[in-house]
Every structure is written in structure tokens, then in C-alpha cells.
Design a protein around this motif. Structure first.
Motif, short mmCIF file in Angstrom:
data_model
loop_
_atom_site.label_atom_id
_atom_site.label_comp_id
_atom_site.label_asym_id
_atom_site.label_seq_id
_atom_site.Cartn_x
_atom_site.Cartn_y
_atom_site.Cartn_z
N LEU A 109 0.74 -1.52 -0.04
CA LEU A 109 -0.06 0.06 0.23
C LEU A 109 0.85 1.34 -0.24
CD1 LEU A 109 -2.60 -1.59 2.54
CD2 LEU A 109 -3.12 -1.27 0.46
N TYR A 114 7.43 4.46 -8.64
CA TYR A 114 5.86 5.17 -9.55
C TYR A 114 6.68 5.53 -11.00
CZ TYR A 114 3.97 5.72 -5.53
OH TYR A 114 2.96 5.75 -3.75
N ASP A 205 -2.61 4.84 -5.77
CA ASP A 205 -2.60 3.82 -5.24
C ASP A 205 -1.90 3.05 -5.86
OD1 ASP A 205 -3.47 0.91 -4.85
OD2 ASP A 205 -5.61 2.17 -4.48
N ARG A 207 -1.53 -0.37 -6.79
CA ARG A 207 -1.92 -1.31 -7.17
C ARG A 207 -2.95 -1.12 -8.48
NH1 ARG A 207 -6.00 -2.25 -1.83
NH2 ARG A 207 -6.04 -0.01 -2.42
N THR A 208 -2.86 0.54 -8.57
CA THR A 208 -3.74 0.62 -10.15
C THR A 208 -2.67 1.77 -10.60
OG1 THR A 208 -4.93 2.28 -8.71
CG2 THR A 208 -6.06 0.66 -8.46
N VAL A 212 -5.46 7.79 -5.04
CA VAL A 212 -6.90 7.95 -4.46
C VAL A 212 -7.80 8.83 -4.78
CG1 VAL A 212 -7.63 7.42 -2.60
CG2 VAL A 212 -5.09 6.65 -3.17
N THR A 233 -0.59 6.95 5.26
CA THR A 233 -0.19 6.79 3.78
C THR A 233 -0.71 6.11 3.10
OG1 THR A 233 1.32 8.15 3.11
CG2 THR A 233 0.79 6.33 1.44
N ALA A 234 -0.90 4.31 4.01
CA ALA A 234 -0.59 3.31 3.70
C ALA A 234 -3.03 3.18 4.06
CB ALA A 234 -0.42 2.46 4.36
N VAL A 237 -4.66 5.71 1.50
CA VAL A 237 -5.11 4.37 0.04
C VAL A 237 -5.89 2.92 0.14
CG1 VAL A 237 -3.56 2.56 -1.78
CG2 VAL A 237 -3.07 4.77 -0.39
N ASP A 238 -5.89 2.48 1.35
CA ASP A 238 -6.86 1.75 1.69
C ASP A 238 -7.14 0.98 3.51
OD1 ASP A 238 -8.63 -1.22 2.33
OD2 ASP A 238 -7.36 -1.92 0.21
#
Length: 258
Positions: A109, A114, A205, A207-208, A212, A233-234, A237-238
Motif C-alpha cells: 500500500l 512510481y 494507489d 495497486r492501480t 486515490v 499513507t497506507a 490508500v485502503d
């Protein structure tokens, strides 16, 4: 991005309580934001002035190494291939290893990888790491309690032969700017907040690969600002997966999700 307010000492409940200790505040513009140092106790001393100067010197050095806004920073030179990694300051390797640990502990996460940032952007970890290391200079000063505030991300502690006293921290409601949603006392350790109220959709994010796209904020506090910042931050994100990872790896930290 933190939206926590500047810490302030608790208000005395009655006139019979002990008077507040002397206080001083210092502010410096560094790393693209105002950073403030708040000190209570034996505040008028050469040791305090010297330690605060060391705080600023350390943060300016970090800015020269890791800034993404300065073309001459080592990070930007590394991205452009103008500087060999072996010739870079050792802090780059330290931060890179911390970023890998953060990615593992958060279950992906948090990441420094990047594609749109030269493939590597550690700045999501650098601020908490740098402010925590800078604040350690204040821990050598006798007779004080201190709080360092970098855009709302905080480190609190005490100097040698000192008893730490709490700093009251207000957490702003991201949906109602200027309104305090909750408050807590921070005596030692770190606190960080992540959200979109101040800087918009700037948190990615991993993962995507996209931003976010939700409002709100997450505040995390515990023994270390570095890890409080990573976990904030994590969890932004989720929040569900982030809380599970936090409970599994760093149960000493607490979170407040808005």
C-alpha cells in the motif's frame, strides 16, 4: 499530506494549578513548507539555540539531497543519470532500504516505485524520516520538552534529564476546514496525517497506478514519525487492508480515519 493543526499546550483547568513553563517557538521555511520547533522548560539557553540551528541545518541538507523541486538535488541528478549511485550520499541507500521495508510491511500500500516519477520517488517517506532525525538534536538539550511540526506531521519528545509533557494536537475535519474533529495528547513519538483536503488528489494507489479518489483523511500516531507517516499513507490508500497490516506489523500505532 498532513492536516493536523499546530500543537498547543493543554489549558490549565483552574488557577490553582502550576503555572505553565516558559515557551519558545522557532519557524523556518525548508523542504517547501514551514517547519516549526516548539520548546517548553529551560528555553533561554545556548544549548536550545544550537540544537534548533542543527535542526534547520539537517533539514536543509536533506532538501538538497532529496528535493524533487530542485534540479540540482542529488535525487534529480540520479534520475537523469548525471550521478552514479555509488557516488551519491549514503542517505540515499538508507532511504531506499526503508522504502523497501515500508512496501513489505504495508503489503504494497506504500511504495516508492512510481513510473511517472523516473521510476522512483521516496519523498513520501523522506519527510517523516528527516524530521525525526532532525528532532533528535533537541533530545540532547537538558530541561526541555519539544515538538517539531512539519506541515502538521509532528515529533514530540524531551531533552536530557527532562520529564516529557504532553502537547495537545487538534485533528482537522477535512470536510469542514477550520473545524477540529478530534484532539489528543502527544508526549513522545510521532503523528502524521494523510489526505486530499490541502493538496488534492496527490496520493497514488500502487495497486492501480492511479490517484486515490476519495475525500477524508487518516491520522496515525505512535513511537516513530517515520512509520506513522508511512502508515497514514497506507491507510488512506485502503483503510481496511491498511488497518489489518498495521495490526499485524506495528500494533503500537493508533489510527483515526475520517
Amino acid at each position: 499530506m498532513s492536516v493536523a493543526t499546530v500543537p498547543r499546550p493543554p489549558v490549565a483547568a483552574s488557577s490553582e494549578e502550576a503555572p505553565r513553563p516558559p515557551r519558545r517557538a522557532f519557524v523556518e521555511q525548508v523542504m517547501g513548507l514551514p517547519v516549526s520547533v516548539h520548546v517548553r522548560g529551560t528555553v533561554q539557553s545556548p544549548e536550545v539555540d544550537a540544537a534548533v540551528g542543527q535542526v534547520w541545518s539537517f533539514l536543509h541538507k536533506v532538501d538538497g539531497l532529496f528535493s524533487t523541486w530542485r534540479d540540482d538535488s542529488e535525487l534529480m541528478r540520479l534520475r537523469r543519470g548525471e550521478l552514479d549511485g555509488a557516488a551519491a550520499h549514503p542517505w540515499h541507500e538508507e532511504v531506499a532500504q526503508l522504502c523497501l521495508r515500508a512496501q513489505e510491511r504495508t503489503g504494497g500500500l506504500f511504495t516508492a516505485a512510481y513510473p511517472g516519477s523516473g521510476g522512483y520517488d521516496p519523498t513520501g517517506l523522506v519527510k517523516g524520516w528527516a524530521v525525526e532525525k532532525a528532532a533528535a538534536h533537541l533530545g540532547n538539550v537538558p530541561g526541555i520538552s519539544f515538538c517539531v511540526n512539519a506541515g502538521g506531521d509532528l515529533v514530540a519528545g524531551a531533552g536530557r534529564e527532562s520529564h516529557p509533557t504532553p502537547w495537545r494536537v487538534g485533528i482537522e475535519d477535512p470536510r469542514r476546514p477550520g473545524t477540529i474533529a478530534a484532539s489528543l495528547d502527544l508526549t513522545t513519538g510521532g503523528l502524521a496525517t494523510s489526505g486530499t483536503a490541502a493538496r488534492g488528489l496527490h496520493i497514488g494507489d500502487p495497486r492501480t497506478g492511479g490517484a486515490v479518489e476519495r475525500v477524508g483523511s487518516v491520522t496515525v500516531w505512535g513511537p516513530s514519525l517515520l512509520w506513522a507517516d508511512v502508515w497514514a499513507t497506507a491507510l488512506f490508500v485502503d483503510p481496511v487492508a491498511g488497518r489489518a497490516a498495521l495490526a499485524a506489523h506495528d500494533p503500537a500505532y493508533r489510527s483515526f480515519v475520517l
